[in-house]
Design an enzyme around this catalytic site. Structure first.
Site, short mmCIF file in Angstrom:
data_model
loop_
_atom_site.label_atom_id
_atom_site.label_comp_id
_atom_site.label_asym_id
_atom_site.label_seq_id
_atom_site.Cartn_x
_atom_site.Cartn_y
_atom_site.Cartn_z
N ARG A 122 -4.81 -5.90 7.37
CA ARG A 122 -4.22 -5.70 6.04
C ARG A 122 -4.10 -7.05 5.36
O ARG A 122 -3.01 -7.56 5.12
CB ARG A 122 -2.86 -5.03 6.15
CG ARG A 122 -2.78 -3.76 7.03
CD ARG A 122 -3.70 -2.65 6.65
NE ARG A 122 -3.33 -1.76 5.57
CZ ARG A 122 -2.50 -0.74 5.65
NH1 ARG A 122 -1.86 -0.50 6.75
NH2 ARG A 122 -2.29 0.05 4.62
N ASP A 130 -10.23 -1.31 3.41
CA ASP A 130 -9.00 -0.78 4.00
C ASP A 130 -8.90 0.73 3.75
O ASP A 130 -8.35 1.19 2.75
CB ASP A 130 -7.81 -1.53 3.38
CG ASP A 130 -6.48 -1.12 3.98
OD1 ASP A 130 -6.45 -0.15 4.75
OD2 ASP A 130 -5.48 -1.78 3.67
N SER A 133 -5.41 2.37 3.45
CA SER A 133 -4.81 2.30 2.11
C SER A 133 -5.47 3.27 1.14
O SER A 133 -4.77 3.96 0.38
CB SER A 133 -4.93 0.87 1.55
OG SER A 133 -4.06 0.02 2.22
N1 LIG Z 1 -2.36 -7.11 1.84
C1 LIG Z 1 -3.00 -5.99 1.92
O1 LIG Z 1 -4.17 -5.97 1.72
C2 LIG Z 1 -2.28 -4.71 2.26
C3 LIG Z 1 -2.91 -3.50 2.09
C4 LIG Z 1 -2.23 -2.34 2.42
C5 LIG Z 1 -0.94 -2.38 2.92
N2 LIG Z 1 -0.34 -3.57 3.05
C6 LIG Z 1 1.03 -3.66 3.56
O2 LIG Z 1 1.07 -3.05 4.83
C7 LIG Z 1 2.37 -2.54 5.05
C8 LIG Z 1 2.30 -1.10 5.50
O3 LIG Z 1 1.83 -0.24 4.49
P1 LIG Z 1 1.52 1.28 4.85
O4 LIG Z 1 1.32 2.01 3.60
O5 LIG Z 1 0.46 1.34 5.89
O6 LIG Z 1 2.91 1.69 5.49
P2 LIG Z 1 3.21 2.71 6.69
O7 LIG Z 1 2.42 3.97 6.48
O8 LIG Z 1 3.12 2.01 7.99
O9 LIG Z 1 4.75 3.04 6.43
C9 LIG Z 1 5.18 3.60 5.19
C10 LIG Z 1 6.48 2.97 4.78
O10 LIG Z 1 7.55 3.45 5.59
C11 LIG Z 1 8.52 2.46 5.60
N3 LIG Z 1 9.56 2.75 6.61
C12 LIG Z 1 9.48 2.64 7.96
N4 LIG Z 1 10.66 2.98 8.52
C13 LIG Z 1 11.48 3.36 7.51
C14 LIG Z 1 12.84 3.81 7.45
N5 LIG Z 1 13.56 3.98 8.54
N6 LIG Z 1 13.35 4.08 6.23
C15 LIG Z 1 12.63 3.91 5.11
N7 LIG Z 1 11.36 3.48 5.10
C16 LIG Z 1 10.80 3.20 6.29
C17 LIG Z 1 7.71 1.21 5.84
O11 LIG Z 1 8.44 0.04 5.49
C18 LIG Z 1 6.53 1.44 4.91
O12 LIG Z 1 6.73 0.89 3.63
C19 LIG Z 1 3.11 -2.74 3.74
O13 LIG Z 1 3.82 -3.94 3.85
C20 LIG Z 1 2.01 -2.88 2.74
O14 LIG Z 1 2.42 -3.58 1.60
C21 LIG Z 1 -0.98 -4.75 2.74
#
Ligand SMILES: NC(=O)c1ccc[n+]([C@@H]2O[C@H](COP(=O)([O-])OP(=O)(O)OC[C@H]3O[C@@H](n4cnc5c(N)ncnc54)[C@H](O)[C@@H]3O)[C@@H](O)[C@H]2O)c1
Length: 375
Positions: A122, A130, A133
């Protein structure tokens, strides 16, 4: 010289996506691919074989796979596919190694080089590859649509001669890619939106998309931008704040996940019992067991006067767009290793090194262990 690329027809139940769509064909051909697809591979999204130009369709899966330098798929393929692949050939698909130990072993035994789409780092440079995403964004959008169709009310404020109704109140819990897209969609449809996550950086992101952030005072930032599990004290602190928001919402969308763990339970049976009559919960975390104690993965049902919708494989329900984005994600990954009509894997590239699961009989990685260097 050219690279023989084979695209499988998906065989898992309810999977409608396909790993190649017609718009991506010319891009792969330009990289030096000669394209073959399993007959009927796109049919689940109404793409008949003749919709693909410059692709040879093969009915015999064994022959298709046996001639391939690269095999593309969406879901982890059947063991028989791996058995039919040439030693040293490349497989690119979702694998989820922790759920597929037999498949991983077969990839090792057959010395297949496997790039697992869920392992794409990520990082900014890998955003175009990705697939987690791209697929999550579609799921987040669809959660609002699903919720809206199960509500007996509209989302926006509407004024008529007979009076004014709405807007509906939508609470989104878990503000990763899917949750933020759900906020944006609900906001566009005119709902009053609230968002909550345990990662404080999501506050600004939620607000920029038009939502109010629910502040609980709990910071559960984990490793690599993901969340960590909450302690018992933190859980009750969150529940104390969240209950009021859950119970005044018309639609609650949950997307919370912690990689490698079951979905955290964020909505208790007692909280559901206190929800508004006619309210709807769409639990996007059903695949990992669900964020609500009442969730039954894969089912839509009522608990008292509340409807709970817990769909599985949501991106597949939007198979046309999901396939388009997934095919582009895979193309962008292949573009890192296909040059001048041949495959050259630069293992110093952090995207390829991070995404590889097996290579030359060695495990690049198991779901739990840190990445080992691959030869
Ligand atoms: N830089 C990049 O290119 C890039 C791309 C995609 C995602 N990301 C990052 O990766 C991370 C994960 O994204 P994702 O969509 O795969 O998330 P995910 O599917 O793993 O989780 C979804 C959300 O659930 C939240 N969560 C977990 N436990 C929780 C709780 N008890 N109460 C409330 N919320 C809770 C997490 O913080 C997350 O935001 C994020 O930080 C996102 O910004 C970065």
């Amino acid at each position: 010289m050219y690279v023989n690329v084979a695209v499988l027809k998906e065989t898992r139940p309810h999977e409608r996506r396909v790993a190649l769509v017609p718009s991506v064909v010319p891009k792969l051909v330009k990289l030096g691919a000669r394209l073959h697809m399993e007959a009927g591979a796109g049919l689940a999204i109404k793409l008949i074989d003749s919709a693909y130009k410059d692709v040879v369709f093969v009915a015999d899966r064994h022959k298709l796979v046996g001639d391939a330098d690269v095999v593309l798929a969406v879901q982890p393929p059947a063991l028989g596919v791996i058995d039919g692949m040439k030693e040293g050939a490349i497989l690119v698909s979702f694998i989820y190694a922790d759920k597929e130990p037999a498949l991983v072993q077969r990839l090792l035994d057959r010395k297949v080089t496997c790039f697992a789409m869920e392992r794409v780092p990520r990082i900014t440079r890998a955003q175009a590859m990705d697939a987690l995403s791209s697929q999550s964004a579609l799921a987040g959008y669809y959660a609002v649509q699903l919720g809206a169709t199960h509500l007996a009310r509209i989302l926006p404020k509407v004024t008529t001669a007979a009076g004014t109704i709405g807007p509906a109140k939508v609470l989104v819990v878990g503000l990763g890619v899917a949750g933020l897209e759900a906020i944006a969609t609900a906001h566009r449809l005119g709902a009053m939106v609230e968002g909550y996550d345990v990662r404080p950086e999501t506050q600004e992101q939620a607000q920029s998309l038009g939502a109010k952030f629910v502040e609980t005072g709990v910071d559960a930032r984990g490793k690599g931008g993901y969340a960590r599990e909450l302690t018992v004290e933190e859980k009750s602190k969150v529940a104390a704040v969240l209950t009021k928001h859950i119970q005044t919402a018309d639609l609650v969308i949950t997307t919370a996940a912690i990689p490698g763990h079951k979905s955290p339970k964020l909505i208790s049976k007692a909280q559901v019992a206190g929800m508004k009559a006619g309210a709807v919960i769409v639990d996007l975390s059903a695949e990992g067991g669900g964020n609500c104690e009442d969730t039954r993965p894969g089912e839509t049902f009522e608990v008292g006067q509340v409807t709970i919708v817990a769909p599985l494989n949501v991106p597949s329900l939007l198979g046309e767009d999901a396939s388009e984005l997934y095919a582009k994600n895979q193309y962008n990954l292949l573009a890192l290793m296909m040059k001048d009509n041949v495959i050259t894997i630069d293992w110093s590239d952090e995207i390829l090194a991070g995404t590889v699961l097996t290579h030359a009989g060695k495990a690049g990685h198991t779901a739990a262990a840190p990445l080992q260097k691959v030869a």
